[in-house]
Write a protein that holds these residues in place. Structure first.
Motif, PDB file in Angstrom:
ATOM      1  N   UNK A  98      22.176 -14.696   8.250  1.00 51.48           N
ATOM      2  CA  UNK A  98      22.255 -15.738   7.085  1.00 51.48           C
ATOM      3  C   UNK A  98      21.020 -16.585   6.743  1.00 51.48           C
ATOM      4  N   UNK A  99      19.975 -16.027   7.327  1.00 53.71           N
ATOM      5  CA  UNK A  99      18.545 -16.518   6.922  1.00 53.71           C
ATOM      6  C   UNK A  99      18.457 -16.039   5.611  1.00 53.71           C
ATOM      7  N   UNK A 100      17.759 -16.885   4.702  1.00 54.55           N
ATOM      8  CA  UNK A 100      17.143 -16.488   3.384  1.00 54.55           C
ATOM      9  C   UNK A 100      15.845 -16.997   3.052  1.00 54.55           C
ATOM     10  N   UNK A 183      21.980 -19.657  12.222  1.00 52.09           N
ATOM     11  CA  UNK A 183      22.992 -19.285  12.782  1.00 52.09           C
ATOM     12  C   UNK A 183      22.785 -17.566  13.319  1.00 52.09           C
ATOM     13  N   UNK A 184      22.931 -17.646  14.671  1.00 53.91           N
ATOM     14  CA  UNK A 184      22.770 -16.269  15.232  1.00 53.91           C
ATOM     15  C   UNK A 184      23.830 -15.654  15.840  1.00 53.91           C
ATOM     16  N   UNK A 185      24.168 -14.487  15.795  1.00 53.93           N
ATOM     17  CA  UNK A 185      25.041 -13.654  16.557  1.00 53.93           C
ATOM     18  C   UNK A 185      24.990 -13.103  17.799  1.00 53.93           C
ATOM     19  N   UNK A 186      25.555 -14.049  18.645  1.00 54.58           N
ATOM     20  CA  UNK A 186      25.550 -13.760  20.254  1.00 54.58           C
ATOM     21  C   UNK A 186      26.821 -12.980  20.598  1.00 54.58           C
ATOM     22  N   UNK A 194      29.976 -14.835  10.478  1.00 57.36           N
ATOM     23  CA  UNK A 194      28.922 -14.377   9.583  1.00 57.36           C
ATOM     24  C   UNK A 194      29.264 -13.493   8.506  1.00 57.36           C
ATOM     25  N   UNK A 195      30.159 -12.676   8.800  1.00 56.70           N
ATOM     26  CA  UNK A 195      30.931 -11.670   7.790  1.00 56.70           C
ATOM     27  C   UNK A 195      31.650 -12.390   6.647  1.00 56.70           C
TER      28      UNK A 195
END
Length: 199
Positions: A98-100, A183-186, A194-195
């Motif tokens: 989600x980084x921009x 927000x990271x996906x662990x 995130x989707x």
């Protein structure tokens, strides 16, 4: 040349995802790694540290020593590829789908407007998101050198928080619209969340 570089750390073990290549997992139809690379498309140099599949032209890939040596060892490997003209380094996990570009620009502006060595986002509970930050290259090199000296010449296995001792940190609150850029996906559930945010 602006002296701005990005180092993406892509070598985690992803134990909570059964060891999959986490940065290669798609979110919104694109691998997380590629989403982060897009957020730093304006960097003069982009370095991915860790095993990586195909990457865009101009992106360099390297490995930490030893492989699996952790995020600080990966940071050192990425920094070693950057030239002396580098002044600012965006140090980012590769699983921040989600980084921009706007979020990265916010970090760079915060760093430029301060005397800090690091600008990083803080979450709503005040926790620093060290792998979603922008460093002055000189401060990051000095922190790595100090940590290596403290650990007998190696940063293998060193924790990221070990880099922060004695470093002035500019904490940045996220005020933009949309989900938090750190927000990271662990876990698989994180990927599902995130989707939803990317729809």
């Amino acid at each position: 040349m602006t002296g701005y570089a990005a180092v993406l750390l892509a070598g985690g073990a992803a134990r909570r995802m059964r060891g999959v290549d986490k940065p290669a997992r798609p979110v919104g139809g694109r691998p997380m790694l590629h989403r982060v690379l897009e957020a730093v498309a304006g960097a003069d140099e982009r370095i991915v540290v860790g095993p990586a599949g195909p990457v865009p032209e101009g992106v360099r890939v390297t490995r930490e020593e030893p492989p699996g040596g952790g995020p600080v060892a990966a940071t050192a490997a990425g920094l070693a590829l950057l030239g002396p003209g580098t002044t600012t380094v965006a140090l980012l996990a590769a699983d921040l789908p989600l980084l921009t570009a706007a979020a990265v620009d916010g970090l760079r502006r915060a760093l430029d407007g301060s005397r800090a060595g690091l600008a990083c986002y803080v979450d709503g509970d005040g926790r620093r998101q060290q792998l979603c930050g922008a460093w002055r290259a000189t401060a990051l090199r000095a922190a790595l050198d100090r940590l290596a000296a403290e650990r007998g010449g190696t940063v293998d296995g060193a924790p990221v928080r070990g880099l922060l001792a004695g470093v002035a940190v500019r904490e940045v609150a996220w005020t933009g619209s949309g989900p938090p850029p750190w927000f990271d996906c662990d876990t698989d559930e994180d990927v599902r969340r995130a989707e939803e945010w990317t729809r």
